[in-house]
Design an enzyme around this catalytic site. Structure first.
Site, PDB file in Angstrom:
ATOM      1  N   ILE A  83       5.442 -66.894   5.358  1.00  0.00           N
ATOM      2  CA  ILE A  83       5.040 -65.631   4.731  1.00  0.00           C
ATOM      3  C   ILE A  83       3.869 -65.081   5.376  1.00  0.00           C
ATOM      4  O   ILE A  83       3.907 -63.467   5.612  1.00  0.00           O
ATOM      5  CB  ILE A  83       4.586 -65.773   3.200  1.00  0.00           C
ATOM      6  CG1 ILE A  83       5.422 -66.250   2.904  1.00  0.00           C
ATOM      7  CG2 ILE A  83       4.211 -64.219   2.986  1.00  0.00           C
ATOM      8  CD1 ILE A  83       5.804 -67.049   1.061  1.00  0.00           C
ATOM      9  N   LYS A 137      -3.424 -74.408  -7.070  1.00  0.00           N
ATOM     10  CA  LYS A 137      -3.224 -72.262  -7.542  1.00  0.00           C
ATOM     11  C   LYS A 137      -3.692 -72.060  -8.594  1.00  0.00           C
ATOM     12  O   LYS A 137      -3.939 -70.604  -8.682  1.00  0.00           O
ATOM     13  CB  LYS A 137      -1.298 -71.652  -6.952  1.00  0.00           C
ATOM     14  CG  LYS A 137      -1.360 -72.920  -6.168  1.00  0.00           C
ATOM     15  CD  LYS A 137      -1.597 -71.725  -4.149  1.00  0.00           C
ATOM     16  CE  LYS A 137      -0.437 -71.895  -3.481  1.00  0.00           C
ATOM     17  NZ  LYS A 137      -1.087 -71.289  -2.335  1.00  0.00           N
ATOM     18  N   ASN A 160      -3.581 -66.299   2.633  1.00  0.00           N
ATOM     19  CA  ASN A 160      -1.985 -67.129   2.574  1.00  0.00           C
ATOM     20  C   ASN A 160      -1.872 -68.456   2.374  1.00  0.00           C
ATOM     21  O   ASN A 160      -0.895 -69.390   2.474  1.00  0.00           O
ATOM     22  CB  ASN A 160      -1.500 -66.444   3.308  1.00  0.00           C
ATOM     23  CG  ASN A 160      -0.290 -66.647   3.798  1.00  0.00           C
ATOM     24  OD1 ASN A 160       0.850 -66.473   2.699  1.00  0.00           O
ATOM     25  ND2 ASN A 160       0.147 -67.712   4.628  1.00  0.00           N
ATOM     26  N   THR A 202      11.037 -70.822   3.681  1.00  0.00           N
ATOM     27  CA  THR A 202      10.159 -70.939   4.361  1.00  0.00           C
ATOM     28  C   THR A 202      10.264 -73.022   4.559  1.00  0.00           C
ATOM     29  O   THR A 202      10.737 -73.717   4.401  1.00  0.00           O
ATOM     30  CB  THR A 202       8.510 -70.498   3.896  1.00  0.00           C
ATOM     31  OG1 THR A 202       8.589 -71.478   3.307  1.00  0.00           O
ATOM     32  CG2 THR A 202       8.473 -69.051   3.907  1.00  0.00           C
ATOM     33  N   ASP A 220      -8.951 -76.220  10.235  1.00  0.00           N
ATOM     34  CA  ASP A 220      -8.308 -77.100  10.002  1.00  0.00           C
ATOM     35  C   ASP A 220      -8.771 -76.769   8.196  1.00  0.00           C
ATOM     36  O   ASP A 220      -9.928 -76.980   8.092  1.00  0.00           O
ATOM     37  CB  ASP A 220      -8.454 -78.058  10.091  1.00  0.00           C
ATOM     38  CG  ASP A 220      -7.468 -79.009   9.613  1.00  0.00           C
ATOM     39  OD1 ASP A 220      -6.919 -78.528   7.867  1.00  0.00           O
ATOM     40  OD2 ASP A 220      -7.331 -80.312   9.377  1.00  0.00           O
ATOM     41  N   TYR A 241      -0.275 -79.415  -6.391  1.00  0.00           N
ATOM     42  CA  TYR A 241       0.187 -78.430  -5.938  1.00  0.00           C
ATOM     43  C   TYR A 241      -0.225 -77.061  -7.148  1.00  0.00           C
ATOM     44  O   TYR A 241      -0.743 -75.834  -7.238  1.00  0.00           O
ATOM     45  CB  TYR A 241       1.048 -77.984  -5.385  1.00  0.00           C
ATOM     46  CG  TYR A 241       2.364 -76.372  -4.935  1.00  0.00           C
ATOM     47  CD1 TYR A 241       1.363 -75.611  -3.873  1.00  0.00           C
ATOM     48  CD2 TYR A 241       2.379 -75.531  -5.598  1.00  0.00           C
ATOM     49  CE1 TYR A 241       1.470 -74.957  -3.052  1.00  0.00           C
ATOM     50  CE2 TYR A 241       2.793 -74.491  -6.081  1.00  0.00           C
ATOM     51  CZ  TYR A 241       2.448 -74.242  -3.759  1.00  0.00           C
ATOM     52  OH  TYR A 241       2.951 -72.725  -3.336  1.00  0.00           O
TER      53      TYR A 241
HETATM   54  N1  LIG Z   1       7.763 -70.221  -0.116  1.00  0.00           N
HETATM   55  C1  LIG Z   1       7.500 -69.579  -0.839  1.00  0.00           C
HETATM   56  O1  LIG Z   1       8.598 -69.945  -2.055  1.00  0.00           O
HETATM   57  C2  LIG Z   1       6.203 -69.799  -2.053  1.00  0.00           C
HETATM   58  C3  LIG Z   1       6.013 -69.580  -3.479  1.00  0.00           C
HETATM   59  C4  LIG Z   1       5.028 -69.641  -4.022  1.00  0.00           C
HETATM   60  C5  LIG Z   1       3.758 -69.160  -3.535  1.00  0.00           C
HETATM   61  N2  LIG Z   1       3.868 -69.376  -1.844  1.00  0.00           N
HETATM   62  C6  LIG Z   1       2.363 -69.734  -1.196  1.00  0.00           C
HETATM   63  O2  LIG Z   1       3.114 -68.665   0.296  1.00  0.00           O
HETATM   64  C7  LIG Z   1       1.732 -69.126   0.576  1.00  0.00           C
HETATM   65  C8  LIG Z   1       2.399 -69.342   2.607  1.00  0.00           C
HETATM   66  O3  LIG Z   1       3.924 -69.659   1.921  1.00  0.00           O
HETATM   67  P1  LIG Z   1       4.688 -70.077   3.080  1.00  0.00           P
HETATM   68  O4  LIG Z   1       6.207 -70.792   1.793  1.00  0.00           O
HETATM   69  O5  LIG Z   1       4.662 -68.908   4.079  1.00  0.00           O
HETATM   70  O6  LIG Z   1       4.501 -72.048   3.679  1.00  0.00           O
HETATM   71  P2  LIG Z   1       4.608 -72.316   4.925  1.00  0.00           P
HETATM   72  O7  LIG Z   1       5.494 -71.620   6.098  1.00  0.00           O
HETATM   73  O8  LIG Z   1       4.102 -73.838   5.248  1.00  0.00           O
HETATM   74  O9  LIG Z   1       3.626 -71.672   6.049  1.00  0.00           O
HETATM   75  C9  LIG Z   1       1.918 -72.773   5.123  1.00  0.00           C
HETATM   76  C10 LIG Z   1       0.739 -71.757   6.158  1.00  0.00           C
HETATM   77  O10 LIG Z   1      -0.353 -72.846   5.671  1.00  0.00           O
HETATM   78  C11 LIG Z   1      -1.021 -73.308   6.991  1.00  0.00           C
HETATM   79  N3  LIG Z   1      -1.471 -74.276   6.725  1.00  0.00           N
HETATM   80  C12 LIG Z   1      -1.289 -75.167   5.964  1.00  0.00           C
HETATM   81  N4  LIG Z   1      -2.492 -75.853   5.557  1.00  0.00           N
HETATM   82  C13 LIG Z   1      -2.718 -75.994   6.558  1.00  0.00           C
HETATM   83  C14 LIG Z   1      -4.360 -76.706   6.149  1.00  0.00           C
HETATM   84  N5  LIG Z   1      -4.788 -77.180   6.235  1.00  0.00           N
HETATM   85  N6  LIG Z   1      -5.306 -75.868   7.421  1.00  0.00           N
HETATM   86  C15 LIG Z   1      -5.244 -74.501   7.874  1.00  0.00           C
HETATM   87  N7  LIG Z   1      -3.744 -74.180   7.777  1.00  0.00           N
HETATM   88  C16 LIG Z   1      -2.786 -74.609   6.738  1.00  0.00           C
HETATM   89  C17 LIG Z   1       0.302 -73.599   7.329  1.00  0.00           C
HETATM   90  O11 LIG Z   1      -0.286 -73.694   8.755  1.00  0.00           O
HETATM   91  P3  LIG Z   1       0.710 -74.729  10.013  1.00  0.00           P
HETATM   92  O12 LIG Z   1       2.140 -74.284  10.152  1.00  0.00           O
HETATM   93  O13 LIG Z   1       0.120 -75.222  10.927  1.00  0.00           O
HETATM   94  O14 LIG Z   1       1.033 -76.162   8.568  1.00  0.00           O
HETATM   95  C18 LIG Z   1       1.361 -71.870   7.670  1.00  0.00           C
HETATM   96  O15 LIG Z   1       0.319 -71.232   8.235  1.00  0.00           O
HETATM   97  C19 LIG Z   1       1.438 -70.473   1.004  1.00  0.00           C
HETATM   98  O16 LIG Z   1       0.177 -70.667   0.063  1.00  0.00           O
HETATM   99  C20 LIG Z   1       2.568 -70.707  -0.596  1.00  0.00           C
HETATM  100  O17 LIG Z   1       1.266 -72.396  -1.793  1.00  0.00           O
HETATM  101  C21 LIG Z   1       5.037 -69.698  -1.404  1.00  0.00           C
END
Ligand SMILES: NC(=O)c1ccc[n+]([C@@H]2O[C@H](COP(=O)([O-])OP(=O)(O)OC[C@H]3O[C@@H](n4cnc5c(N)ncnc54)[C@H](OP(=O)(O)O)[C@@H]3O)[C@@H](O)[C@H]2O)c1
Length: 247
Positions: free
Chosen positions: A13, A152, A77, A181, A53, A148
């Protein structure tokens, strides 16, 4: 044109939020967890990329120190969904989910000059979350889902605390939807464009809302704890004690 920082924009996202903001003509600084991910972004033609990180307080502080030009918009994000298993602990001795999802956003908010808009990408999982000030890091009992959801919820309460302290800043939280994702996998019904929509809208529209939780551009209320002013203040104090940084 606004200058925007999008954390966790190497993937998912966040990558889409960064791409859409850039497409709208804004200057976007992307964020990657490590140099390897940053190199991939550069290879794909990204402009400025900052590395940090969020599972490390030192790395998060170093990232903030490198960001010397102020932003108009910061989208918090980056997020992590832990696997089931043993309680994960970082080199700082902190529960990793809380550190990555809530404390890193607090630390960056405290260390960076305040932008005019702050967007905290939260989750509808906060509906089942709980902030326990006596056990913020789940030492008594740990499950991936509760860690988690609680992290949040803490992030959301922090977003609202910032809104109260800084009325000139529009500080809101958002549930992006259930999005395909690497976090949610292929079973999720929506694509990243849907997930980026409300975060981008909060970053760019003329809404004056602050201290609210959004889903699909509408205000929703999922957990009363996030709106508890005394709890917000106590949480801010706990984050200040853990990081040494003050809002
Ligand atoms: N997907 C859903 O259905 C959903 C639903 C509700 C909320 N969300 C929220 O939306 C946001 C984006 O999630 P997403 O679904 O796009 O997940 P994602 O594809 O796993 O992306 C998460 C991002 O956060 C980064 N990240 C994780 N751990 C980190 C760390 N220790 N230090 C720095 N960066 C870090 C990841 O980097 P790396 O690629 O290096 O790991 C990636 O760029 C998150 O906050 C998630 O909780 C998602």
């Amino acid at each position: 044109m606004s200058r925007c920082l999008v954390t966790g924009s190497s993937d998912g996202i966040g990558a889409e939020i960064a791409t859409v903001l850039e497409g709208l003509g804004h200057e976007v600084v992307r964020h990657a967890r490590d140099e390897a991910k940053a190199a991939l972004l550069h290879d794909a033609g990204a402009g400025e990329v900052v590395v940090g990180d969020f599972a490390s307080l030192a790395s998060t502080r170093a990232m903030a120190a490198r960001l010397t030009s102020p932003f108009d918009v910061v989208v918090h994000n980056a997020g992590w969904l832990p696997p089931e298993g043993p309680r994960p602990v970082t080199q700082d001795g902190l529960e990793r989910t809380f550190q990555v999802n809530a404390l890193a956003a607090y630390l960056l908010t405290a260390l960076l000059p305040l932008p005019s808009r702050l967007v905290y990408v939260s989750s509808d999982s906060i509906a089942r979350g709980r902030i326990d000030l006596d056990d913020l890091q789940h030492e008594a009992a740990w499950t991936a889902d509760s860690a988690y959801a609680d992290s949040k919820l803490a992030m959301t309460a922090l977003a609202f605390a910032v809104a109260r302290r800084h009325p000139a800043v529009r500080s809101n939280a958002v549930h992006p939807g259930w999005i395909r994702t690497k976090m949610s996998g292929d079973v999720a019904p929506l694509d990243v464009a849907a997930g980026a929509d409300t975060p981008v809208w909060l970053s760019t529209s003329d809404t004056t809302a602050t201290g609210q939780f959004f889903h699909e551009r509408r205000v929703v209320r999922l957990n009363d704890q996030a709106y508890d002013l005394a709890l917000q203040d106590a949480l801010v104090a706990a984050c200040a004690a853990l990081t040494g940084a003050h809002l």
